[in-house]
Design an enzyme around this catalytic site. Structure first.
Site, PDB file in Angstrom:
ATOM      1  N   LYS A   1       0.002   5.709  18.968  1.00  0.00           N
ATOM      2  CA  LYS A   1       0.818   4.678  19.611  1.00  0.00           C
ATOM      3  C   LYS A   1       1.780   4.089  18.578  1.00  0.00           C
ATOM      4  O   LYS A   1       1.367   3.359  17.680  1.00  0.00           O
ATOM      5  CB  LYS A   1      -0.053   3.542  20.164  1.00  0.00           C
ATOM      6  CG  LYS A   1       0.749   2.621  21.056  1.00  0.00           C
ATOM      7  CD  LYS A   1       0.206   1.203  21.094  1.00  0.00           C
ATOM      8  CE  LYS A   1       0.841   0.292  20.074  1.00  0.00           C
ATOM      9  NZ  LYS A   1       2.260  -0.010  20.230  1.00  0.00           N
TER      10      LYS A   1
ATOM     11  N   ALA B   1       4.920   1.579  17.282  1.00  0.00           N
ATOM     12  CA  ALA B   1       5.276   0.186  17.590  1.00  0.00           C
ATOM     13  C   ALA B   1       6.303   0.150  18.718  1.00  0.00           C
ATOM     14  O   ALA B   1       7.187   1.017  18.810  1.00  0.00           O
ATOM     15  CB  ALA B   1       5.837  -0.487  16.347  1.00  0.00           C
TER      16      ALA B   1
ATOM     17  N   GLU C   1      -4.337   0.164   6.811  1.00  0.00           N
ATOM     18  CA  GLU C   1      -3.266  -0.148   5.850  1.00  0.00           C
ATOM     19  C   GLU C   1      -2.638  -1.442   6.319  1.00  0.00           C
ATOM     20  O   GLU C   1      -1.880  -1.450   7.286  1.00  0.00           O
ATOM     21  CB  GLU C   1      -2.234   0.991   5.822  1.00  0.00           C
ATOM     22  CG  GLU C   1      -2.757   2.296   5.256  1.00  0.00           C
ATOM     23  CD  GLU C   1      -3.032   2.226   3.763  1.00  0.00           C
ATOM     24  OE1 GLU C   1      -2.586   1.278   3.097  1.00  0.00           O
ATOM     25  OE2 GLU C   1      -3.741   3.124   3.273  1.00  0.00           O
TER      26      GLU C   1
ATOM     27  N   CYS D   1       5.433  -3.459   3.350  1.00  0.00           N
ATOM     28  CA  CYS D   1       4.152  -4.041   2.950  1.00  0.00           C
ATOM     29  C   CYS D   1       4.038  -4.135   1.438  1.00  0.00           C
ATOM     30  O   CYS D   1       3.259  -4.924   0.928  1.00  0.00           O
ATOM     31  CB  CYS D   1       3.016  -3.194   3.507  1.00  0.00           C
ATOM     32  SG  CYS D   1       3.186  -1.467   3.052  1.00  0.00           S
TER      33      CYS D   1
ATOM     34  N   GLU E   1       2.827 -13.484   3.671  1.00  0.00           N
ATOM     35  CA  GLU E   1       3.783 -12.381   3.540  1.00  0.00           C
ATOM     36  C   GLU E   1       5.145 -12.846   4.093  1.00  0.00           C
ATOM     37  O   GLU E   1       5.211 -13.320   5.232  1.00  0.00           O
ATOM     38  CB  GLU E   1       3.234 -11.222   4.381  1.00  0.00           C
ATOM     39  CG  GLU E   1       3.716  -9.868   3.986  1.00  0.00           C
ATOM     40  CD  GLU E   1       3.040  -8.758   4.818  1.00  0.00           C
ATOM     41  OE1 GLU E   1       2.498  -9.033   5.904  1.00  0.00           O
ATOM     42  OE2 GLU E   1       3.086  -7.611   4.370  1.00  0.00           O
TER      43      GLU E   1
HETATM   44  P1  NAP Z   1       1.470  -5.425  13.911  1.00  0.00           P
HETATM   45  O1  NAP Z   1       2.001  -6.520  14.724  1.00  0.00           O
HETATM   46  O2  NAP Z   1       0.081  -5.526  13.422  1.00  0.00           O
HETATM   47  O3  NAP Z   1       1.673  -4.103  14.765  1.00  0.00           O
HETATM   48  C1  NAP Z   1       1.317  -2.837  14.274  1.00  0.00           C
HETATM   49  C2  NAP Z   1       0.967  -1.931  15.429  1.00  0.00           C
HETATM   50  O4  NAP Z   1      -0.199  -2.443  16.072  1.00  0.00           O
HETATM   51  C3  NAP Z   1       2.044  -1.856  16.502  1.00  0.00           C
HETATM   52  O5  NAP Z   1       2.055  -0.553  17.036  1.00  0.00           O
HETATM   53  C4  NAP Z   1       1.535  -2.854  17.529  1.00  0.00           C
HETATM   54  O6  NAP Z   1       2.014  -2.611  18.829  1.00  0.00           O
HETATM   55  C5  NAP Z   1       0.053  -2.592  17.461  1.00  0.00           C
HETATM   56  N1  NAP Z   1      -0.779  -3.674  17.981  1.00  0.00           N
HETATM   57  C6  NAP Z   1      -0.495  -4.988  18.065  1.00  0.00           C
HETATM   58  N2  NAP Z   1      -1.544  -5.637  18.631  1.00  0.00           N
HETATM   59  C7  NAP Z   1      -2.485  -4.705  18.905  1.00  0.00           C
HETATM   60  C8  NAP Z   1      -3.790  -4.742  19.495  1.00  0.00           C
HETATM   61  N3  NAP Z   1      -4.323  -5.876  19.896  1.00  0.00           N
HETATM   62  N4  NAP Z   1      -4.462  -3.589  19.607  1.00  0.00           N
HETATM   63  C9  NAP Z   1      -3.949  -2.427  19.195  1.00  0.00           C
HETATM   64  N5  NAP Z   1      -2.714  -2.325  18.651  1.00  0.00           N
HETATM   65  C10 NAP Z   1      -2.004  -3.452  18.494  1.00  0.00           C
HETATM   66  O7  NAP Z   1       2.344  -5.169  12.608  1.00  0.00           O
HETATM   67  P2  NAP Z   1       3.922  -4.955  12.519  1.00  0.00           P
HETATM   68  O8  NAP Z   1       4.558  -6.292  12.657  1.00  0.00           O
HETATM   69  O9  NAP Z   1       4.373  -3.852  13.402  1.00  0.00           O
HETATM   70  O10 NAP Z   1       4.079  -4.408  11.023  1.00  0.00           O
HETATM   71  C11 NAP Z   1       4.187  -5.240   9.943  1.00  0.00           C
HETATM   72  C12 NAP Z   1       2.875  -5.350   9.196  1.00  0.00           C
HETATM   73  O11 NAP Z   1       2.441  -4.052   8.816  1.00  0.00           O
HETATM   74  C13 NAP Z   1       3.004  -6.132   7.918  1.00  0.00           C
HETATM   75  O12 NAP Z   1       1.915  -6.992   7.756  1.00  0.00           O
HETATM   76  C14 NAP Z   1       2.981  -5.050   6.850  1.00  0.00           C
HETATM   77  O13 NAP Z   1       2.552  -5.497   5.588  1.00  0.00           O
HETATM   78  C15 NAP Z   1       2.065  -4.057   7.451  1.00  0.00           C
HETATM   79  N6  NAP Z   1       2.260  -2.730   6.870  1.00  0.00           N
HETATM   80  C16 NAP Z   1       1.310  -2.240   6.027  1.00  0.00           C
HETATM   81  C17 NAP Z   1       1.488  -1.010   5.422  1.00  0.00           C
HETATM   82  C18 NAP Z   1       0.458  -0.455   4.482  1.00  0.00           C
HETATM   83  O14 NAP Z   1       0.531   0.730   4.191  1.00  0.00           O
HETATM   84  N7  NAP Z   1      -0.496  -1.236   4.007  1.00  0.00           N
HETATM   85  C19 NAP Z   1       2.633  -0.265   5.685  1.00  0.00           C
HETATM   86  C20 NAP Z   1       3.587  -0.786   6.552  1.00  0.00           C
HETATM   87  C21 NAP Z   1       3.371  -2.026   7.140  1.00  0.00           C
HETATM   88  P3  NAP Z   1       3.306  -3.379  19.393  1.00  0.00           P
HETATM   89  O15 NAP Z   1       4.431  -2.934  18.572  1.00  0.00           O
HETATM   90  O16 NAP Z   1       3.352  -2.892  20.801  1.00  0.00           O
HETATM   91  O17 NAP Z   1       3.016  -4.835  19.263  1.00  0.00           O
END
Ligand code: NAP
Length: 481
Positions: free
Chosen positions: A178, A180, A253, A287, A384
């Site tokens: 899935k 984003a 991650e 990130c 962050e």
């Molecule tokens: P996010 O809001 O956590 O969303 C990530 C993914 O999870 C999206 O596909 C989102 O879908 C989905 N999601 C949201 N709520 C969910 C739920 N309840 N159940 C299952 N899936 C769910 O994060 P983001 O804003 O897209 O990305 C930014 C974050 O990612 C930052 O904190 C960044 O640091 C982190 N990140 C970490 C790494 C690493 O390697 N450590 C790399 C890149 C990014 P929707 O889009 O439909 O909401």
């Protein structure tokens, strides 16, 4: 393929392009101008369950295929990614906003992950362990873990999927992914390429739609044996809790809060170059982006003056345009978060040295910003930023910098600039981070284990470790020899 043929507006389930059962769709917009690019299906639990069933069926044969067959398909996928690099990069910039040069780089590293895991699966060796008695042989072998659920974020919509598809497919797992909702097309393009190069139906399934419904179905299914997630720590914690019901393997991650420490003995040219790449890549929305600059007092003023100038020199605009170094932020919430952090910092004594406002281009463009006189009470010390805001703290002594750097629940990336070899080893030992860049602000490469400590995650992506997360380890005792 052209950008138009690459942009799939349906989901890929069991080898077929499908709409949501309800026919409902979600609009996808270009952050550079707010205009709609297209739509994607608004799928939910029912479509996800079909995808899981297809993946479970496909796993029976896919997991038994010859490694050479899987490696051959992955090599074709690698070639297809590079052949279509330009249209994939344009699609990525169109939906995500990052400058085209960065998108080209993201496609290239995604392709490199596929090739890396195609090579690495050949080295996924088992063991014959010396037995305590001569009448036994003790075998340790590896098998694919099973159906994998993969959930990815918007900031690297292509390469984050590459890090999951590569090891899963090499190992012999099948996948339900899935992407984003803000950036679904880069994810769906992976399905188009997998179809084109000949992966069997059901091996790769990609769905768009409700995150809680799709995520909920993935997490609830006993057929999904592993979940790999890249995204926020908050959602990651929810998924870890949900994984308990069916005792799934999880790779997480999650978020970061990277410190960037500049010591008095640093090569200042290199430090500024590293600062710019680690802070402003993808408009600060990675990130591993620097969240906190800690600069030693002897070099502080010169570093700030150079950082301020380099920040002011950044060209802001539509990522599709040549020469643009900073695109728009992903959405209005991201802009509000940066504004809120600036207001919080200035109320607590922070000084805006550069930028600080919404950009005159309007929409979600924001001026690249530098704030000095930062202190530990400010919001960005703990949270962050995920935006183009440099927060500069001053320090006197090495121990003080290390303690401040570690004063966070996150532990993904840390950077430090120094020419003192003894200090380099102390930093490597004492910084509580999974990724440490010494005299470099850009350290990701496919050959190494990428992943965070503390609340930044579980498991690794890339390196040999990135494959073992997709393999089960079994022990067989052969007695009576
Ligand atoms: P996010 O809001 O956590 O969303 C990530 C993914 O999870 C999206 O596909 C989102 O879908 C989905 N999601 C949201 N709520 C969910 C739920 N309840 N159940 C299952 N899936 C769910 O994060 P983001 O804003 O897209 O990305 C930014 C974050 O990612 C930052 O904190 C960044 O640091 C982190 N990140 C970490 C790494 C690493 O390697 N450590 C790399 C890149 C990014 P929707 O889009 O439909 O909401």
């Amino acid at each position: 393929m052209t950008i138009a043929t690459m942009m799939q507006q349906q989901c890929f389930v069991a080898g077929i392009w499908v709409d949501a059962d309800s026919r409902k769709t979600i609009s996808v917009t270009n952050p550079a101008n707010g205009e709609q690019i297209g739509t994607v299906p608004n799928c939910g639990a029912a479509e996800t369950e079909k995808a899981i069933a297809a993946a479970a069926e496909a796993f029976k044969s896919w997991s038994k295929t010859d490694i050479s067959y899987r490696v051959g398909l992955l090599r074709k996928l690698h070639a297809a990614l590079l052949e279509n690099q330009e249209s994939l990069a344009q699609l990525l910039t169109l939906e995500q906003g990052k400058p085209l040069a960065e998108s080209r780089g993201e496609i290239a590293i995604g392709a490199a992950y596929i090739l890396w895991f195609a090579e690495e699966i050949r080295r996924a060796k088992g063991e014959i362990i010396p037995s305590p008695s001569n009448d036994r042989k003790l075998l340790v072998t590896h098998q694919p873990v099973g159906v994998v659920g993969a959930i990815t974020p918007w900031n690297f919509p292509s390469s984050m999927l590459a890090r999951k598809l590569g090891p899963a497919l090499a190992a012999g797992c099948t996948v339900v992914a899935k992407p984003a909702t803000a950036t679904p097309y880069s994810g769906l393009a992976w399905a188009a390429l997998c179809e084109q190069v000949g992966f069997p139906a059901g091996v790769v399934n990609i769905l768009t739609g409700s995150s809680s419904d799709i995520g909920g179905a993935i997490m609830a299914s006993p057929q999904v044996r592993k979940v790999t997630f890249t995204g926020s720590t908050e959602v990651g914690k929810t998924l870890i809790r949900q994984s308990a019901e069916t005792v799934k393997k999880v790779s997480m991650e999650l978020g970061g809060n990277a410190p960037f420490i500049v010591f008095d003995d640093a090569d200042i040219d290199a430090a500024i170059e590293g600062a710019m790449i680690s802070k402003y890549r993808n408009m600060g929305q990675t990130c591993v982006c620097t969240n906190r600059f800690y600069v030693q007092s002897g070099i502080h003023d010169e570093f700030v003056s150079r950082l301020k100038q380099a920040t002011a020199d950044l060209t802001v605009g539509d990522g599709m345009h040549a020469g643009v170094e900073q695109g728009p932020l992903i959405d209005a919430n991201a802009v509000s978060k940066v504004e809120q952090m600036i207001a919080d910092a200035t109320a607590k004594g922070g000084h805006i040295a550069e930028g600080g406002q919404r950009h005159s281009l309007g929409g979600t463009y924001f001026q690249p910003t530098v704030i000095t006189n930062a202190n530990a009470d400010m919001q960005f010390a703990t949270d962050e930023i995920f935006g183009p805001l440099s927060a500069v703290f001053q320090f006197q002594h090495e121990k003080q910098a290390i303690a401040a750097a570690n004063a966070t629940e996150f532990g993904l990336a840390a950077y430090a600039y120094t020419r003192d070899v003894g200090r380099v080893f102390r930093l490597s030992d004492e910084l509580e981070y999974g990724l440490i860049g010494i005299n470099s602000g850009l350290i990701t490469t496919v050959e190494v284990p990428f992943g965070g400590l503390k609340e930044s995650g579980l498991g690794k992506e890339g390196g040999s470790q990135g494959l073992s997360d997709y393999l089960e380890t079994k022990y067989t005792a052969l007695a009576g020899i």
